[in-house]
Design a protein around this motif. Structure first.
Motif, mmCIF file in Angstrom:
data_model
loop_
_atom_site.group_PDB
_atom_site.id
_atom_site.type_symbol
_atom_site.label_atom_id
_atom_site.label_comp_id
_atom_site.label_asym_id
_atom_site.label_seq_id
_atom_site.Cartn_x
_atom_site.Cartn_y
_atom_site.Cartn_z
ATOM 1 N N ASP A 10 0.815 -1.207 0.000
ATOM 2 C CA ASP A 10 0.000 0.000 0.000
ATOM 3 C C ASP A 10 0.852 1.262 0.000
ATOM 4 N N LEU A 11 2.111 1.161 0.422
ATOM 5 C CA LEU A 11 2.968 2.337 0.504
ATOM 6 C C LEU A 11 3.388 2.849 -0.870
ATOM 7 N N TYR A 12 3.312 1.992 -1.888
ATOM 8 C CA TYR A 12 3.816 2.406 -3.195
ATOM 9 C C TYR A 12 2.951 1.950 -4.378
ATOM 10 N N SER A 13 1.943 1.123 -4.145
ATOM 11 C CA SER A 13 1.224 0.510 -5.263
ATOM 12 C C SER A 13 0.592 1.550 -6.187
ATOM 13 N N ASN A 27 -8.829 -13.386 -17.872
ATOM 14 C CA ASN A 27 -9.472 -14.542 -17.261
ATOM 15 C C ASN A 27 -9.297 -14.367 -15.765
ATOM 16 N N MET A 28 -10.336 -13.906 -15.103
ATOM 17 C CA MET A 28 -10.226 -13.412 -13.734
ATOM 18 C C MET A 28 -10.529 -14.505 -12.719
ATOM 19 N N ASN A 29 -9.448 -15.068 -12.169
ATOM 20 C CA ASN A 29 -9.580 -16.043 -11.089
ATOM 21 C C ASN A 29 -9.150 -15.450 -9.752
ATOM 22 N N GLY A 30 -8.801 -14.189 -9.754
ATOM 23 C CA GLY A 30 -8.449 -13.460 -8.547
ATOM 24 C C GLY A 30 -9.074 -12.076 -8.621
ATOM 25 N N GLU A 31 -9.121 -11.403 -7.490
ATOM 26 C CA GLU A 31 -9.759 -10.095 -7.416
ATOM 27 C C GLU A 31 -8.890 -9.008 -8.048
ATOM 28 N N ILE A 32 -9.548 -7.892 -8.391
ATOM 29 C CA ILE A 32 -8.858 -6.690 -8.853
ATOM 30 C C ILE A 32 -9.046 -5.629 -7.775
ATOM 31 N N HIS A 33 -7.937 -5.226 -7.155
ATOM 32 C CA HIS A 33 -8.012 -4.353 -5.990
ATOM 33 C C HIS A 33 -7.674 -2.905 -6.341
ATOM 34 N N LEU A 34 -8.307 -1.995 -5.614
ATOM 35 C CA LEU A 34 -7.874 -0.615 -5.579
ATOM 36 C C LEU A 34 -6.599 -0.508 -4.753
ATOM 37 N N GLY A 35 -5.809 0.643 -4.845
ATOM 38 C CA GLY A 35 -6.194 1.794 -5.584
ATOM 39 C C GLY A 35 -5.618 1.840 -7.001
ATOM 40 N N THR A 36 -6.230 2.717 -7.749
ATOM 41 C CA THR A 36 -5.759 2.951 -9.096
ATOM 42 C C THR A 36 -4.495 3.806 -9.073
#
Length: 377
Positions: free
Chosen positions: A280-283, A330-339
């Motif tokens: 979260d510090l750099y994503s 092919n989404m087998n995992g979540e897509i997380h924020l932030g953008t």
């Protein structure tokens, strides 16, 4: 011409003026959208932020716009897109449109869903005040929520329960509606393609540190502005570093670009690395910019940072945290924020720097000649 005037002209020539506009548009798109595809999505998980699916949606279904209590997104001042857009058909068992929020109690939206093709399956609108626009309903069941609206062009063997939303049949939701969504997709794709190309033109400012057998370190040190790393051979790098984790010291950098290049066409790339530390510090400042010659990318573990790979069909077995812009998913995992929420400074390309250095030499020679010219009587 005075020395300062010549230097100003050279600096102006070296700065990629046009690229600045391209970069600004690319940053704005990644700031708004958590997921963008030019093609199809097979959905089995959730997207925390806003989605723009350029093709068809299929699969067991999932949730759009669930939000995040930790990281957010950036809506444009005008022309903001709804929570989810599907240019083609949506044929899924169940879609949930949620009324999630991000820090500051900002809703993921404007709350709503646009489907340019035919919806088949179940749609449950859990977000109050949502605007739903669907070209055609066929064997569908739609459940609205209070304070919203549900509009459709045609309906065959389908049920629409307003539950506090207005329900209307709108003849304007026809082929022209879908064409408008497709035009928006094509404009977004063109801007992101140009953005990716501009980033690939940036010269590296740092190099990954490979000395630790257990860790690949991306360290910007005390640098500010835009830090650029380069992976010259994706196939070799990710296969040789399979047993290593990635770690980042993002420092005070405004943005971090990792240009992932390929030596020729690469049919398949598998990425299995884990990330150390608090992503979260750099994503929201990090972009992995993949070479368009890479055709398929499989993310086997969670992955931190925005993924820009418009040339690739992508699958993920775990969550991707950041903006995701790919050909298909092919989404087998979540897509997380932030953008993406960094700020990329326009950096002269290596060729421009060479011209600049040559220019400095020319200026120096001219000034030396000027000093030795005899004074006029």
């Amino acid at each position: 011409m005075r020395k300062t005037g010549i230097l100003a002209l050279l600096l102006a020539a070296a700065a990629p003026v046009q690229a600045g506009t391209v970069i600004d548009r690319g940053q704005a798109i990644l700031g708004e959208l958590n997921l963008f595809t030019t093609g199809n999505v097979v959905m089995g998980q959730e997207v925390e932020g806003k989605s723009f699916i350029g093709g068809n949606l299929s699969g067991n279904g999932g949730q759009f716009g669930i939000g995040s209590g930790e990281q957010g997104f950036v809506n444009p001042a005008s022309g903001a897109r709804p929570t989810a857009t599907i240019v083609g058909n949506a044929s899924v068992a169940n879609i949930q449109l949620n009324g999630g929020q991000v820090p500051g109690n900002v809703p993921v939206g404007p709350r709503g869903l646009d489907v340019g093709g035919t919806l088949t399956g179940n749609l449950n609108v859990n977000a109050t005040g949502s605007a739903i626009r669907i070209r055609a309903l066929q064997n569908a069941n739609v459940n609205g929520s209070s304070g919203g609206s549900i509009a459709f062009g045609t309906r065959v063997n389908s049920n629409v329960n307003g539950n506090g939303s207005t329900v209307t049949q709108n003849a304007a939701l026809d082929a022209s509606f879908q064409s408008a969504l497709a035009a928006d997709r094509d404009a977004l794709a063109a801007d992101l393609t140009a953005f990716s190309a501009a980033l690939r033109g940036f010269a590296p400012t740092h190099a990954p540190i490979l000395g630790d057998p257990n860790n690949v370190r991306f360290d910007v040190g005390s640098a500010t502005g835009t830090a650029v790393f380069e992976i010259a051979d994706a196939a070799s790098f990710f296969s040789n570093a399979t047993s290593r984790a990635f770690s980042f010291n993002a420092g005070a950098a405004d943005a971090i670009i990792v240009n992932v290049r390929s030596i020729g066409t690469l049919a398949n790339l598998t990425i299995s690395q884990n990330f150390l530390g608090n992503g979260d510090l750099y994503s929201q400042r990090l972009i992995w910019n993949f070479d368009p010659a890479i055709q398929n990318i499989a993310f086997n573990n969670s992955f931190i940072g925005s993924v820009l790979a418009l040339g690739a069909d992508v699958s993920n077995a775990n969550f991707l945290q950041g903006s995701v812009a790919v050909r298909s998913l092919n989404m087998n995992g979540e897509i997380h924020l932030g953008t993406f929420n960094g700020r990329i400074a326009a950096i002269p390309e290596p060729a421009s720097w060479a011209m600049l250095i040559l220019g400095f030499g020319t200026v120096g020679a001219a000034l030396r000649r000027r000093r030795i010219m005899p004074a006029c009587a």
